[in-house]
Design an enzyme around this catalytic site. Structure first.
Site, short mmCIF file in Angstrom:
data_model
loop_
_atom_site.label_atom_id
_atom_site.label_comp_id
_atom_site.label_asym_id
_atom_site.label_seq_id
_atom_site.Cartn_x
_atom_site.Cartn_y
_atom_site.Cartn_z
N ASP A 154 126.07 106.71 -0.11
CA ASP A 154 126.34 106.76 -1.63
C ASP A 154 126.04 105.64 -2.18
O ASP A 154 125.37 104.61 -1.54
CB ASP A 154 128.06 106.95 -1.49
CG ASP A 154 128.71 106.06 -0.71
OD1 ASP A 154 128.21 105.11 -0.23
OD2 ASP A 154 129.89 106.27 -0.51
N ASN A 171 142.29 106.47 0.40
CA ASN A 171 142.93 107.64 -0.05
C ASN A 171 142.34 108.90 0.68
O ASN A 171 142.71 110.14 0.45
CB ASN A 171 142.43 107.98 -1.57
CG ASN A 171 141.01 107.92 -1.72
OD1 ASN A 171 140.20 107.88 -0.91
ND2 ASN A 171 140.80 108.18 -3.02
N HIS A 212 138.98 109.39 1.52
CA HIS A 212 137.83 109.80 1.20
C HIS A 212 136.83 109.52 2.33
O HIS A 212 136.85 108.71 3.10
CB HIS A 212 137.25 109.39 -0.38
CG HIS A 212 137.28 107.97 -0.32
ND1 HIS A 212 137.17 107.16 -1.48
CD2 HIS A 212 136.27 107.05 0.47
CE1 HIS A 212 136.59 106.02 -1.23
NE2 HIS A 212 136.28 105.77 -0.06
N GLU A 242 135.98 112.20 -3.04
CA GLU A 242 137.30 111.84 -3.42
C GLU A 242 138.01 113.02 -3.21
O GLU A 242 137.82 114.16 -2.84
CB GLU A 242 137.34 111.55 -4.78
CG GLU A 242 136.77 110.05 -5.04
CD GLU A 242 137.19 108.73 -4.70
OE1 GLU A 242 137.85 108.78 -3.70
OE2 GLU A 242 136.99 107.82 -5.23
C1 GLP Z 1 133.62 102.99 -0.15
C2 GLP Z 1 132.64 103.68 0.36
C3 GLP Z 1 132.84 104.37 1.72
C4 GLP Z 1 133.60 103.47 2.44
C5 GLP Z 1 134.91 102.93 1.97
C6 GLP Z 1 135.76 102.24 2.71
O1 GLP Z 1 134.46 104.00 -1.09
N1 GLP Z 1 131.99 104.74 -0.58
O2 GLP Z 1 131.65 105.05 2.18
O3 GLP Z 1 133.85 104.10 3.81
O4 GLP Z 1 134.76 102.21 0.80
O5 GLP Z 1 135.14 100.90 2.64
P1 GLP Z 1 135.65 99.67 3.51
O6 GLP Z 1 134.80 99.92 4.66
O7 GLP Z 1 135.48 98.43 2.71
O8 GLP Z 1 137.03 99.85 3.64
#
Ligand code: GLP
Length: 255
Positions: A75, A146, A148, A153
């Site tokens: 993403d 959340n 996702h 989302e």
């Molecule tokens: C973002 C990314 C996800 C990731 C998530 C969790 O929203 N789009 O791909 O898994 O954050 O992030 P973190 O690993 O920093 O907790």
């Protein structure tokens, strides 16, 4: 490493996140040995940092050759160029690409600067490129607070594909620090879809730390559906999840 049989997904509870990071890096190294042009699906965020660090170490030790490996990122924020401090393109360079011998032509990133008139075609091209590569062999994944996955989302459907999405307030709040305030966090992003993710042959999902405990519980306990897109992972034949004690704390109490 403890296995959670009752969880509905093959979950391994590790004593320390390094255990999971090393296990996944070793697995990728083995797979690349068997298939030098392995296709990886790669996330950003804090969760995968240790896996990337291990991969860089294995590469430096001469045990992992990335020269033919192909990568697809999950993403990107819409509106950010690859040089922006919070761009996933930049995070990938800093965490992994600058530290291994990946060929720039084998890196596939979603373009945050794609204009509205080109966005749909860009998403279709990305899906086609994955298909042309023969599909994703191993996709690494974190979970948002959340529930996702990538930027799918709550509300995302099982059959969603790469597309432009609106970001949830929880997601934007979590990203506020890196942008220097929520008002600077983009409202939209471009993401692989749930179906794109589920098409991967192997999925390795990671969650570490107490902040992920609720999301992990929701992932395993909620009915499979769009309320927590991570629930769609359940039942994937090539799935393995790695959680540390803090991330799985609510599970242990509820099971
Ligand atoms: C973002 C990314 C996800 C990731 C998530 C969790 O929203 N789009 O791909 O898994 O954050 O992030 P973190 O690993 O920093 O907790």
């Amino acid at each position: 490493m403890r296995r959670l049989a009752e969880a509905g997904i093959p979950a391994r509870i590790v004593d320390a996140r390094e255990e999971a990071e090393r296990a996944i890096a070793r697995e990728i190294t083995e797979l690349v040995r068997k298939k030098p042009d392995l296709v990886l699906g790669l996330p950003t965020g804090k969760t995968p940092i240790g896996v990337y660090r291990e991969l860089a170490l294995l590469h430096r030790a001469g045990r992992l050759d990335f020269s033919r490996v192909r990568t697809f990122n999950l993403d990107e924020y819409l509106g950010l160029g690859a040089e922006h401090g919070a761009a996933f393109a930049r995070a990938m360079r800093e965490m992994l690409f600058d530290h291994v011998n990946v060929s720039p032509g084998n890196i596939h990133l979603l373009n945050g600067l794609v204009g509205p008139e080109r966005a749909a075609a860009h998403c279709r091209d990305f899906e086609r490129a994955i298909a042309a590569a023969g599909g994703i062999d191993l996709l690494l994944l974190g979970i948002g607070r959340n529930g996702h996955i990538a930027f799918n989302e709550p509300g995302s459907s099982r059959d969603s594909r790469t597309r432009v999405v609106e970001l949830d307030e929880t997601t934007r709040t979590d990203a506020a620090a890196i942008f220097g305030g929520i008002e600077h966090v983009p409202k939209r992003a471009i993401t692989m879809g749930v179906a794109t993710i589920l098409d991967a042959k192997r999925i390795r999902v990671l969650a570490f730390g107490a902040a992920k405990a609720e999301a992990v519980k929701r992932t395993l306990a909620l009915a499979v559906g769009p309320d927590a897109p991570a629930t769609f992972l359940r039942g994937h034949p090539g799935l393995a999840a790695y959680f540390d004690a803090d991330a799985s704390a609510l599970l242990a109490r509820s099971s």
